[in-house]
Design a protein around this motif. Structure first.
Motif, PDB file in Angstrom:
ATOM      1  N   ALA A   6      36.902  23.881  28.454  1.00  0.00           N
ATOM      2  CA  ALA A   6      35.776  23.939  29.389  1.00  0.00           C
ATOM      3  C   ALA A   6      36.274  24.236  30.807  1.00  0.00           C
ATOM      4  N   GLN A   7      37.399  23.614  31.189  1.00  0.00           N
ATOM      5  CA  GLN A   7      37.955  23.866  32.527  1.00  0.00           C
ATOM      6  C   GLN A   7      38.434  25.324  32.623  1.00  0.00           C
ATOM      7  N   ARG A   8      39.055  25.791  31.559  1.00  0.00           N
ATOM      8  CA  ARG A   8      39.555  27.170  31.545  1.00  0.00           C
ATOM      9  C   ARG A   8      38.388  28.150  31.656  1.00  0.00           C
ATOM     10  N   THR A   9      37.320  27.902  30.928  1.00  0.00           N
ATOM     11  CA  THR A   9      36.133  28.764  30.994  1.00  0.00           C
ATOM     12  C   THR A   9      35.517  28.711  32.388  1.00  0.00           C
ATOM     13  N   GLY A  10      35.467  27.530  32.961  1.00  0.00           N
ATOM     14  CA  GLY A  10      34.943  27.390  34.324  1.00  0.00           C
ATOM     15  C   GLY A  10      35.795  28.144  35.329  1.00  0.00           C
ATOM     16  N   ASN A  11      37.119  28.048  35.189  1.00  0.00           N
ATOM     17  CA  ASN A  11      38.021  28.796  36.078  1.00  0.00           C
ATOM     18  C   ASN A  11      37.829  30.297  35.919  1.00  0.00           C
ATOM     19  N   GLU A  12      37.722  30.754  34.679  1.00  0.00           N
ATOM     20  CA  GLU A  12      37.512  32.192  34.444  1.00  0.00           C
ATOM     21  C   GLU A  12      36.200  32.648  35.063  1.00  0.00           C
ATOM     22  N   ASN A  13      35.158  31.847  34.909  1.00  0.00           N
ATOM     23  CA  ASN A  13      33.863  32.206  35.499  1.00  0.00           C
ATOM     24  C   ASN A  13      33.956  32.265  37.019  1.00  0.00           C
ATOM     25  N   ARG A  14      34.667  31.312  37.622  1.00  0.00           N
ATOM     26  CA  ARG A  14      34.832  31.330  39.089  1.00  0.00           C
ATOM     27  C   ARG A  14      35.657  32.536  39.536  1.00  0.00           C
ATOM     28  N   ILE A  15      36.692  32.863  38.760  1.00  0.00           N
ATOM     29  CA  ILE A  15      37.516  34.034  39.102  1.00  0.00           C
ATOM     30  C   ILE A  15      36.684  35.302  38.991  1.00  0.00           C
ATOM     31  N   ARG A  16      35.884  35.427  37.931  1.00  0.00           N
ATOM     32  CA  ARG A  16      35.037  36.620  37.772  1.00  0.00           C
ATOM     33  C   ARG A  16      34.000  36.713  38.893  1.00  0.00           C
ATOM     34  N   ALA A  17      33.425  35.585  39.264  1.00  0.00           N
ATOM     35  CA  ALA A  17      32.442  35.583  40.353  1.00  0.00           C
ATOM     36  C   ALA A  17      33.111  35.983  41.666  1.00  0.00           C
ATOM     37  N   ALA A  18      34.301  35.455  41.916  1.00  0.00           N
ATOM     38  CA  ALA A  18      35.037  35.825  43.133  1.00  0.00           C
ATOM     39  C   ALA A  18      35.414  37.298  43.098  1.00  0.00           C
ATOM     40  N   MET A  19      35.793  37.782  41.929  1.00  0.00           N
ATOM     41  CA  MET A  19      36.141  39.191  41.758  1.00  0.00           C
ATOM     42  C   MET A  19      34.945  40.072  42.106  1.00  0.00           C
ATOM     43  N   ASP A  20      33.775  39.713  41.578  1.00  0.00           N
ATOM     44  CA  ASP A  20      32.564  40.493  41.858  1.00  0.00           C
ATOM     45  C   ASP A  20      32.229  40.484  43.346  1.00  0.00           C
ATOM     46  N   ARG A  21      32.348  39.326  43.973  1.00  0.00           N
ATOM     47  CA  ARG A  21      32.060  39.238  45.416  1.00  0.00           C
ATOM     48  C   ARG A  21      33.005  40.127  46.209  1.00  0.00           C
ATOM     49  N   LEU A  22      34.292  40.035  45.911  1.00  0.00           N
ATOM     50  CA  LEU A  22      35.274  40.838  46.650  1.00  0.00           C
ATOM     51  C   LEU A  22      35.031  42.329  46.450  1.00  0.00           C
ATOM     52  N   LEU A  23      34.728  42.710  45.230  1.00  0.00           N
ATOM     53  CA  LEU A  23      34.515  44.131  44.944  1.00  0.00           C
ATOM     54  C   LEU A  23      33.192  44.645  45.512  1.00  0.00           C
ATOM     55  N   ARG A  24      32.262  43.761  45.818  1.00  0.00           N
ATOM     56  CA  ARG A  24      31.011  44.153  46.496  1.00  0.00           C
ATOM     57  C   ARG A  24      31.227  44.275  47.999  1.00  0.00           C
ATOM     58  N   GLY A  25      32.371  43.805  48.480  1.00  0.00           N
ATOM     59  CA  GLY A  25      32.643  43.896  49.919  1.00  0.00           C
ATOM     60  C   GLY A  25      32.401  42.600  50.656  1.00  0.00           C
ATOM     61  N   GLU A  26      32.157  41.528  49.942  1.00  0.00           N
ATOM     62  CA  GLU A  26      31.951  40.227  50.574  1.00  0.00           C
ATOM     63  C   GLU A  26      33.320  39.577  50.791  1.00  0.00           C
ATOM     64  N   ILE A  27      33.982  40.020  51.823  1.00  0.00           N
ATOM     65  CA  ILE A  27      35.344  39.579  52.115  1.00  0.00           C
ATOM     66  C   ILE A  27      35.277  38.359  53.032  1.00  0.00           C
ATOM     67  N   PRO A  28      35.992  37.287  52.699  1.00  0.00           N
ATOM     68  CA  PRO A  28      35.976  36.099  53.557  1.00  0.00           C
ATOM     69  C   PRO A  28      36.759  36.349  54.840  1.00  0.00           C
ATOM     70  N   PRO A  29      36.455  35.621  55.900  1.00  0.00           N
ATOM     71  CA  PRO A  29      37.219  35.782  57.144  1.00  0.00           C
ATOM     72  C   PRO A  29      38.707  35.518  56.898  1.00  0.00           C
ATOM     73  N   GLY A  30      39.533  36.406  57.357  1.00  0.00           N
ATOM     74  CA  GLY A  30      40.972  36.265  57.186  1.00  0.00           C
ATOM     75  C   GLY A  30      41.475  36.737  55.838  1.00  0.00           C
ATOM     76  N   GLY A  31      40.595  37.198  54.968  1.00  0.00           N
ATOM     77  CA  GLY A  31      40.997  37.655  53.641  1.00  0.00           C
ATOM     78  C   GLY A  31      40.895  39.162  53.513  1.00  0.00           C
ATOM     79  N   LYS A  32      41.295  39.640  52.365  1.00  0.00           N
ATOM     80  CA  LYS A  32      41.211  41.061  52.048  1.00  0.00           C
ATOM     81  C   LYS A  32      40.693  41.184  50.632  1.00  0.00           C
TER      82      LYS A  32
END
Length: 153
Positions: A6-32
């Motif tokens: 369950a933790q692994r699935t949750g981590n994968e879901n968070r990584i995929r969500a972060a991946m989608d955000r970054l690829l949409r251009g939602e870059i956090p301050p100080g990040g790339k």
């Protein structure tokens, strides 16, 4: 320390969500939009994305998707897009500067040649005047008369 499925699935879901955000251009301050920012956004350990770790396939997927976007001409990171735009603008300006410098060099050469020709012509005129004064058969013409034309009132 082992994590549960369950933790692994949750981590994968968070990584995929972060991946989608970054690829949409939602870059956090100080990040790339890169693999370094991805685990920070997802809240997972960065080392989990490398080697034979559990989320290596997600890092590879992220890199593939990022590369596909870049090949399509889309740059999700606005700073990267700005850097690319500024580099292109800089190249254009350097080209314009080189052309302007070439033009200045050509005009400087033209000016030098023109001045040299004028100096040579002036020297020839001086020489011819000296020759004309020394020759007895050459007579000077009288200066032209200036006539005043009546003004209309």
């Amino acid at each position: 320390m082992r994590i549960s499925a369950a933790q692994r699935t949750g981590n994968e879901n968070r990584i995929r969500a972060a991946m989608d955000r970054l690829l949409r251009g939602e870059i956090p301050p100080g990040g790339k939009c890169d693999v370094k920012t991805l685990p920070c956004e997802a809240g997972v350990d960065r080392t989990a994305l490398y080697g034979t770790r559990p989320y290596t396939h997600l890092r590879e997927e992220f890199e593939r998707r990022l590369q596909a976007l870049q090949q399509a001409g889309e740059i999700p990171d606005p700073r990267e897009a700005q850097i690319i735009r500024l580099k292109a603008e800089n190249a254009k300006l350097k080209e314009r500067l080189a052309q302007a410098e070439d033009e200045v060099d050509e005009l400087t050469d033209f000016r030098t040649q023109a001045l040299a020709r004028l100096a040579a012509q002036h020297a020839e005129i001086i020489r011819l005047r000296g020759t004309a004064e020394g020759a007895s058969r050459v007579s000077r013409l009288p200066a032209p008369r200036t006539t005043v034309i009546g003004s209309c009132s």
